[in-house]
Design an enzyme around this catalytic site. Structure first.
Site, PDB file in Angstrom:
ATOM      1  N   HIS A 242      -9.397  36.606  57.476  1.00 53.35           N
ATOM      2  CA  HIS A 242      -7.522  36.076  57.312  1.00 53.35           C
ATOM      3  C   HIS A 242      -7.113  37.252  58.560  1.00 53.35           C
ATOM      4  O   HIS A 242      -7.506  38.586  58.329  1.00 53.35           O
ATOM      5  CB  HIS A 242      -6.538  36.165  55.853  1.00 53.35           C
ATOM      6  CG  HIS A 242      -5.795  35.890  55.951  1.00 53.35           C
ATOM      7  ND1 HIS A 242      -4.340  36.943  56.349  1.00 53.35           N
ATOM      8  CD2 HIS A 242      -5.517  34.565  55.200  1.00 53.35           C
ATOM      9  CE1 HIS A 242      -3.076  36.797  56.362  1.00 53.35           C
ATOM     10  NE2 HIS A 242      -3.573  34.839  55.164  1.00 53.35           N
ATOM     11  N   GLU A 255       0.060  34.084  54.605  1.00 56.70           N
ATOM     12  CA  GLU A 255       1.330  33.844  55.725  1.00 56.70           C
ATOM     13  C   GLU A 255       2.565  33.198  56.219  1.00 56.70           C
ATOM     14  O   GLU A 255       3.241  33.536  56.791  1.00 56.70           O
ATOM     15  CB  GLU A 255       0.578  32.268  56.921  1.00 56.70           C
ATOM     16  CG  GLU A 255      -0.498  33.068  57.480  1.00 56.70           C
ATOM     17  CD  GLU A 255      -2.169  31.168  57.996  1.00 56.70           C
ATOM     18  OE1 GLU A 255      -3.667  31.820  57.655  1.00 56.70           O
ATOM     19  OE2 GLU A 255      -1.231  31.098  58.270  1.00 56.70           O
ATOM     20  N   ARG A 258       5.182  35.622  57.720  1.00 55.57           N
ATOM     21  CA  ARG A 258       5.261  35.984  59.316  1.00 55.57           C
ATOM     22  C   ARG A 258       6.282  34.423  59.609  1.00 55.57           C
ATOM     23  O   ARG A 258       7.118  34.208  60.162  1.00 55.57           O
ATOM     24  CB  ARG A 258       3.890  34.858  60.532  1.00 55.57           C
ATOM     25  CG  ARG A 258       3.653  36.775  60.458  1.00 55.57           C
ATOM     26  CD  ARG A 258       2.281  36.831  61.017  1.00 55.57           C
ATOM     27  NE  ARG A 258       1.406  36.983  59.701  1.00 55.57           N
ATOM     28  CZ  ARG A 258      -0.471  35.631  60.304  1.00 55.57           C
ATOM     29  NH1 ARG A 258      -0.121  35.242  61.139  1.00 55.57           N
ATOM     30  NH2 ARG A 258      -1.044  35.377  59.248  1.00 55.57           N
ATOM     31  N   ARG A 279      -5.237  31.859  63.408  1.00 55.73           N
ATOM     32  CA  ARG A 279      -6.043  33.084  62.956  1.00 55.73           C
ATOM     33  C   ARG A 279      -7.101  34.449  63.469  1.00 55.73           C
ATOM     34  O   ARG A 279      -6.274  35.332  63.513  1.00 55.73           O
ATOM     35  CB  ARG A 279      -7.179  32.372  61.711  1.00 55.73           C
ATOM     36  CG  ARG A 279      -5.709  32.574  60.698  1.00 55.73           C
ATOM     37  CD  ARG A 279      -6.623  31.341  59.285  1.00 55.73           C
ATOM     38  NE  ARG A 279      -5.634  31.889  58.191  1.00 55.73           N
ATOM     39  CZ  ARG A 279      -6.110  31.933  57.360  1.00 55.73           C
ATOM     40  NH1 ARG A 279      -7.457  31.251  56.903  1.00 55.73           N
ATOM     41  NH2 ARG A 279      -5.450  31.431  55.665  1.00 55.73           N
ATOM     42  N   HIS A 381     -13.317  36.331  54.400  1.00 52.41           N
ATOM     43  CA  HIS A 381     -11.863  36.487  53.475  1.00 52.41           C
ATOM     44  C   HIS A 381     -13.422  35.603  52.888  1.00 52.41           C
ATOM     45  O   HIS A 381     -13.638  35.416  51.219  1.00 52.41           O
ATOM     46  CB  HIS A 381     -10.965  35.231  53.268  1.00 52.41           C
ATOM     47  CG  HIS A 381     -10.641  35.555  52.147  1.00 52.41           C
ATOM     48  ND1 HIS A 381     -10.173  35.762  51.040  1.00 52.41           N
ATOM     49  CD2 HIS A 381      -9.607  34.014  51.346  1.00 52.41           C
ATOM     50  CE1 HIS A 381      -9.695  35.279  49.973  1.00 52.41           C
ATOM     51  NE2 HIS A 381      -9.307  34.273  50.279  1.00 52.41           N
ATOM     52  N   HIS A 382     -13.858  34.562  53.292  1.00 55.76           N
ATOM     53  CA  HIS A 382     -14.864  33.863  52.464  1.00 55.76           C
ATOM     54  C   HIS A 382     -16.387  33.963  53.519  1.00 55.76           C
ATOM     55  O   HIS A 382     -16.099  33.099  55.231  1.00 55.76           O
ATOM     56  CB  HIS A 382     -14.188  32.346  51.507  1.00 55.76           C
ATOM     57  CG  HIS A 382     -15.366  31.850  50.671  1.00 55.76           C
ATOM     58  ND1 HIS A 382     -14.648  31.657  49.835  1.00 55.76           N
ATOM     59  CD2 HIS A 382     -15.914  30.615  51.813  1.00 55.76           C
ATOM     60  CE1 HIS A 382     -16.072  31.265  48.993  1.00 55.76           C
ATOM     61  NE2 HIS A 382     -16.458  30.340  50.454  1.00 55.76           N
ATOM     62  N   ARG A 421     -13.625  26.527  53.878  1.00 55.27           N
ATOM     63  CA  ARG A 421     -12.889  26.265  52.703  1.00 55.27           C
ATOM     64  C   ARG A 421     -11.661  25.997  52.369  1.00 55.27           C
ATOM     65  O   ARG A 421     -10.471  26.956  52.481  1.00 55.27           O
ATOM     66  CB  ARG A 421     -13.331  27.155  51.963  1.00 55.27           C
ATOM     67  CG  ARG A 421     -13.517  26.993  50.017  1.00 55.27           C
ATOM     68  CD  ARG A 421     -13.881  28.143  49.960  1.00 55.27           C
ATOM     69  NE  ARG A 421     -13.360  29.667  49.591  1.00 55.27           N
ATOM     70  CZ  ARG A 421     -12.151  29.828  49.265  1.00 55.27           C
ATOM     71  NH1 ARG A 421     -11.143  28.505  48.485  1.00 55.27           N
ATOM     72  NH2 ARG A 421     -11.070  30.937  49.862  1.00 55.27           N
TER      73      ARG A 421
END
Ligand code: ADP
Length: 444
Positions: A242, A255, A258, A279, A381-382, A421
């Site tokens: 992110h 987001e 923005r 991203r 993040h993941h 994901r």
């Protein structure tokens, strides 16, 4: 002093606790070890919700949805890199997971929608309250009421194998005490490796310098321990990032800030990228700036357009000024530079053409005080990749064979989410596969 039990579970996040309850319900004695001093892991940080199709909650709200649609959305969201068999299980057992949580006392009565979903299927508590802490509380209370022992500040360091079968784990307590927990089954539920900055940068050099939204326990130790005894991994390079995360505390700024009109500026008070780029593009543009972070800058009209911002202000994430110049001074940036950047941007808003960075949508000029800034940088993040499992949550070795006695569930596993994901699918994953791992270990 060695300990003996039936099932030992590494990690007390959503996957570990769901597995613990199922194994206990199958009549087994269960010990959960957790390296941190709190129960809950990264699951505690989940705010979005839990995706499930065909639940009683959806029916009560008149939402038409199906496991098939959830399956299609998940495959598409993962760029079809997902393991279809595991996604079938995820999406067809999600509703049962929600009913199970409700039966344990969870409130999942609010249903919304997250990116990539074609229907409203993201379940969360009344009023959209944070879902992670709620689910952890429900699972922890149930686990304790059922006599499951949770050992905090106890870190698994090794998986023990005898005659090609997993027979327990070696642990180390905070004070340095080392002992073995012998068990017929070991379930790895250690979460991802999003906080292991070295490991993710090694897997994907583009992520060098990224921060993390994850808690410190997300260090990938479960994957490494399993690999040491021959386990296979999949999709390790698939890492979700992110671009706008607060460096000091890993808090993710949506987001939509923005999208609703904020610009990104550097320490020279200048814009440096089309803020609505993908991203990865925005992330590397931020890392190229002095200090490797940037400031999201917006005015009162943007703030009024998005309720999340109220929350950021309350959390103390914003710097404020009555004028652009005052804001700049509070940020330690040249006031004249920031003021001319914003003036120029406001002209682009009027003409509809961003002559500097070709930003497509510029919904509002930034001219109404107060003005705000939030310091942000890119973060992991993941982690989609991880241990390779089969439909029973059994861990497979590098030849595709089951490692007897070893199970895994949750973010530590790979293959389910493919290359990306979907928001709301992480909780589904850890509840559905946590339960499967617990049942498999409980019935072996
Ligand atoms: P999931 O979402 O898959 O359930 P979480 O991140 O919520 O994953 O939970 C994983 C938990 O496992 C965290 O609380 C983390 O501290 C713990 N953990 C990670 N590695 C170890 C280890 N080696 N020993 C004990 N606990 C661990």
């Amino acid at each position: 002093q060695d300990v003996t039990t039936d099932v030992v579970i590494i990690g007390s996040g959503g996957a570990g606790l769901a597995a613990a309850i199922e194994a206990r319900d199958a009549g087994k004695e269960v010990i959960v070890v957790e390296m941190m001093n709190v129960v809950g892991g990264n699951t505690l940080r989940a705010t979005g919700g839990l995706n499930a199709a065909g639940t009683s909650v959806q029916k009560a709200l008149g939402i038409e949805d199906s496991a098939e649609l959830h399956f299609e959305d998940t495959m598409k969201g993962g760029y079809y890199k997902n393991n279809e068999e595991l996604v079938r299980i995820l999406t067809s057992q999600a509703a049962d997971g929600v009913e199970w949580l409700i039966s344990l006392g969870a409130d999942l009565s609010n249903v919304g929608r997250m990116g990539g979903s074609s229907q409203d299927r993201t379940h969360r508590p009344t009023g959209g309250a944070p879902v992670g802490p709620h689910i952890i509380q429900v699972l922890r209370e149930n686990a304790q009421a059922k006599g499951i022992e949770i050992r905090l500040e106890t870190k698994a360091t090794e998986i023990l194998v005898k005659d090609n079968k997993v027979v327990g784990i070696k642990v180390e307590e905070k004070d340095g005490k080392v002992y073995n927990i012998k068990a017929d089954a070991v379930i790895i539920a250690t979460g991802g490796f999003g906080a292991n900055l070295e490991l993710f940068a090694q897997l994907n050099p583009n992520l060098d310098g990224f921060g993390t939204t994850n808690h410190a326990g997300a260090n990938g130790s479960g994957i490494l321990m399993a690999q040491a005894i021959g386990a296979a991994v999949i999709d390790m390079e698939e890492i979700q990032t992110h671009p706008t995360v607060v460096p000091s505390n890993g808090y993710m700024i949506t987001e939509a800030v923005r999208g609703n009109g904020a610009i990104l500026i550097n320490r020279n008070g200048e814009r440096f990228v089309n803020e609505l780029e993908t991203r990865d593009v925005v992330s590397s543009a931020i890392l190229a700036q002095e200090g490797k972070t940037a400031f999201l800058v917006f005015d009162n009209t943007v703030k009024e357009s998005l309720s999340a911002i109220e929350n950021y202000i309350r959390m103390g994430l914003t710097v404020e000024g009555n004028t652009i110049e005052e804001l700049a001074a509070n940020l330690g940036i040249d006031p004249a530079a920031l003021s001319s950047t914003v003036e120029k941007y406001n002209e682009f808003v009027l003409t509809g053409v961003d002559e500097d960075f070709s930003r497509g949508d510029m919904p509002r000029a930034l001219k109404e005080g107060s003005f705000y800034a939030i310091e942000v940088g890119p973060a992991v993040h993941h982690t989609m990749g991880g241990l390779l499992i089969n439909s029973q949550a059994q861990v497979l070795d590098t030849e595709g064979k089951v490692i007897p006695g070893l199970y895994a569930a949750g973010e530590v596993t790979g293959g389910i989410h493919g290359a990306n994901r979907l928001g709301g699918n992480a909780l589904t994953d850890l509840i559905v596969f946590g339960r499967i791992a617990g049942k498999s270990a409980g019935n072996q």
